[in-house]
Design a protein around this motif. Structure first.
Motif, mmCIF file in Angstrom:
data_model
loop_
_atom_site.group_PDB
_atom_site.id
_atom_site.type_symbol
_atom_site.label_atom_id
_atom_site.label_comp_id
_atom_site.label_asym_id
_atom_site.label_seq_id
_atom_site.Cartn_x
_atom_site.Cartn_y
_atom_site.Cartn_z
ATOM 1 N N GLU A 1 0.810 -1.206 0.000
ATOM 2 C CA GLU A 1 0.000 0.000 0.000
ATOM 3 C C GLU A 1 0.858 1.277 0.000
ATOM 4 O OE1 GLU A 1 -3.014 0.311 -0.490
ATOM 5 O OE2 GLU A 1 -3.404 2.374 0.105
ATOM 6 N N ASN A 2 1.925 1.284 0.805
ATOM 7 C CA ASN A 2 2.780 2.478 0.894
ATOM 8 C C ASN A 2 3.362 2.843 -0.466
ATOM 9 O OD1 ASN A 2 2.486 2.537 3.728
ATOM 10 N ND2 ASN A 2 4.001 0.897 3.858
ATOM 11 N N PHE A 3 3.762 1.817 -1.197
ATOM 12 C CA PHE A 3 4.359 2.076 -2.508
ATOM 13 C C PHE A 3 3.320 2.659 -3.451
ATOM 14 C CE2 PHE A 3 7.419 -0.836 -0.726
ATOM 15 C CZ PHE A 3 8.610 -0.291 -1.158
ATOM 16 N N ARG A 4 2.092 2.149 -3.318
ATOM 17 C CA ARG A 4 1.039 2.660 -4.191
ATOM 18 C C ARG A 4 0.801 4.147 -3.911
ATOM 19 N NH1 ARG A 4 -3.761 3.790 -4.699
ATOM 20 N NH2 ARG A 4 -4.259 3.544 -2.484
ATOM 21 N N VAL A 5 0.670 4.480 -2.616
ATOM 22 C CA VAL A 5 0.426 5.876 -2.244
ATOM 23 C C VAL A 5 1.596 6.761 -2.664
ATOM 24 C CG1 VAL A 5 0.045 7.459 -0.318
ATOM 25 C CG2 VAL A 5 -1.019 5.191 -0.304
ATOM 26 N N ALA A 6 2.819 6.295 -2.379
ATOM 27 C CA ALA A 6 4.002 7.084 -2.724
ATOM 28 C C ALA A 6 4.080 7.286 -4.226
ATOM 29 C CB ALA A 6 5.266 6.397 -2.213
ATOM 30 N N TRP A 7 3.806 6.214 -4.948
ATOM 31 C CA TRP A 7 3.916 6.272 -6.411
ATOM 32 C C TRP A 7 2.947 7.302 -6.992
ATOM 33 C CZ3 TRP A 7 7.434 4.663 -9.691
ATOM 34 C CH2 TRP A 7 7.114 4.645 -11.055
#
Lengths: 269, 279
Positions: A50-56
């Motif tokens: 999830e963090n990568f999705r938000v950061a991306w």
């Protein structure tokens, strides 16, 4: 007794190694866990992307990657051409005032581009290169370090090879291209690794010269993304950080032997 | 063949240095008051500016802490990474990895260690019953927090130079000292360390340059605060020129830094001369 000391030393070495990578390992772990799990050290909490999705979604990362990639390429090409020509002139050509000019060049090892930010900024603006990749890269192209490295490397090429090529009817650029450049390959590789990692990581100058997402390299993009004013949380910053260091880190881990060997072989001492 | 490099060096190193010197003796021009020659006034302003004095002091502490500590750590790392310890590959990689990270990323990683309350350091501290400490938020600790990140970042890089030098030491020396019955400590102290002296000098100069140059993490960690307690010279130059738009004073400050760097350069050239005689 000696064995006892040996064990202590080994333990010390490994402890230091663990301390040294712990920030990276922690960030890696945090990037894959929810913020509350990360700050509470729930070691067995579920992994998440999830963090990568938000950061991306939070920044134009592809653009940043592309900018950084273009930047290191432009700098490297410029450096190769300029340092090869200059290094060759200092190593094998004779011209009046050579020693004096060489010392002037070495001065640049100390006149850091970083310190001259104010005037270099004015210069880049005057040349119409503000907010362009070329503007970010240009001050670094005539690298004194590179010129020095190439000079040392070309100096060790036996003059017989030079003369042989001359007898074969090779012009000066032909000799440079066919004799010197191939023989200096290890130096080029070492220099390329140093240069790419330096400029991939450079921050202050790109921060000043770039002003839009179209030119901003990763480091500047990351700093804007992670700025406290934006109130992004730990796990998401970790994800963004891991994301932006991943390519260089993976390349380093894969080619570690080459990387270290390149340093050692180039005789940077 | 030299001209392309000469052209760029002139454009981005020599000319800007002269231009900076020039700009540093003029006042800041405004629409109503054009800039005029004021001699050393900008410099005088700097020396009566308490922030400047604090920043210089900070930078001296920064240099005095990062240079020796990172050299000593780098040397131990190199000796360990070069010896026959178990897990040597892992050790080498771990030591060197911070070097390939951007300073900005390093600062992000360390932010989680320093954050008060839920940062890693505080959590470890609370296990032992310590109070929460705002490492980056109080003047006493902010500079040291920044120093630790710098050491962490540069020690592995310097290790490489020591490793390179260690590999040029002929194995016969080790054999000879073994035959003479010298212990490992004696061998290291009497043979290895003297042979590493030129490398140490080289690293020292690099560390000095780094103590001027390595300021990227300030942008993430402290922004020079709290109340300028962790502000370093280059960051101050940046702030003056690009946040306060005070180019003349930034120029004067730049000239002072260049003067210091030139002194370092002069010393280095003298040592390089010595070295070539030596070899």
């Amino acid at each position: 007794m000696t064995r006892f000391y040996g064990k202590i030393e080994a333990a010390g070495a490994i402890l230091l190694a663990l301390i040294w990578i712990s920030p990276l390992v922690y960030a890696f772990w945090a990037a894959f866990h929810s913020t509350s799990d990360a700050v509470n050290f729930n070691l067995f909490s579920p992994w998440t992307l999830e963090n990568f999705r938000v950061a991306w979604d939070g920044a134009p990362w592809i653009r940043y990657f592309l900018n950084t990639f273009m930047l290191v390429t432009v700098v490297l090409i410029g450096q190769f051409i300029l340092t090869t020509l200059a290094g060759f002139s200092f190593a094998k050509l004779d011209f009046p005032g050579k020693d004096f000019v060489f010392i002037l060049v070495l001065m640049q090892l100390f006149i850091l581009p970083e310190v001259l930010i104010v005037e270099n900024y004015a210069m880049v603006s005057r040349l119409g290169l503000f907010d362009s990749i070329l503007g970010v890269g240009m001050p670094y192209m005539a690298s004194a370090f590179g010129i020095f490295l190439m000079r040392q490397s070309f100096k060790s090429v036996p003059i017989e090879l030079h003369e042989a090529a001359q007898v074969e009817g090779c012009g000066i650029f032909g000799i440079l291209w066919k004799v010197y450049v191939p023989l200096a390959r290890p130096t080029y590789i070492a220099y390329a690794l140093v240069s790419v990692s330096t400029h991939w990581n450079n921050f202050l100058w790109p921060l000043i010269v770039t002003n839009s997402p179209d030119t901003r390299p990763l480091t500047v993009g990351l700093s804007i993304f992670a700025a406290p004013e934006n109130g992004v949380d730990i796990s998401i910053i970790s994800a963004a950080t891991i994301m932006s260091v991943a390519p260089l880190l993976v390349a380093f881990l894969l080619f570690q032997r080459h990387f270290v060997q390149a340093f050692l072989r180039a005789g940077i001492k | 063949m030299l001209s392309p490099a000469a052209l760029l060096l002139t454009t981005f190193a020599f000319y800007p240095s002269i231009a900076t010197l020039w700009a540093s003796v003029f006042s800041r021009g405004t629409r109503r008051k054009p800039s005029k020659f004021i001699g050393g006034e900008n410099y005088a302003d700097l020396f009566s500016d308490p922030t400047f004095l604090l920043v210089v002091k900070n930078n001296l502490i920064y240099a005095a802490a990062t240079i020796p500590v990172s050299i000593i750590i780098a040397l131990s790392m190199a000796l360990w990474a070069n010896s026959k310890l178990p897990a040597r590959g892992f050790i080498r990689t771990a030591y060197f990895t911070p070097t390939v990270l951007p300073m900005i990323a390093a600062a992000n990683l360390w932010l989680f260690f320093y954050t008060p309350g839920f940062g890693v350091l505080d959590q470890i501290g609370s296990l032992f019953g310590f109070q929460s400490v705002n490492w980056l938020g109080q003047p006493e600790t902010a500079l040291w927090a920044v120093i630790i990140v710098t050491i962490w970042k540069e020690a592995g890089f310097f290790m490489i130079f020591y490793l390179a030098a260690l590999q040029t030491i002929p194995p016969e020396l080790k054999e000879a000292s073994d035959i003479e019955g010298a212990g490992r400590w004696t061998y290291t102290r009497r043979i290895v360390l003297p042979l590493l002296m030129p490398t140490t000098l080289f690293i020292m100069v690099n560390a000095m340059i780094n103590s001027v140059k390595l300021i990227d993490h300030l942008f993430i960690l402290t922004k020079g605060g709290p109340s300028d307690a962790s502000k370093l010279i280059l960051y101050y130059i940046w702030e003056m020129a690009f946040a306060f738009f005070d180019a003349p004073h930034a120029a004067a400050l730049t000239i002072l830094v260049l003067a210091v760097l030139a002194t370092v350069a002069a010393i280095q050239f003298l040592f390089i001369d010595r070295r070539t005689h030596y070899q």
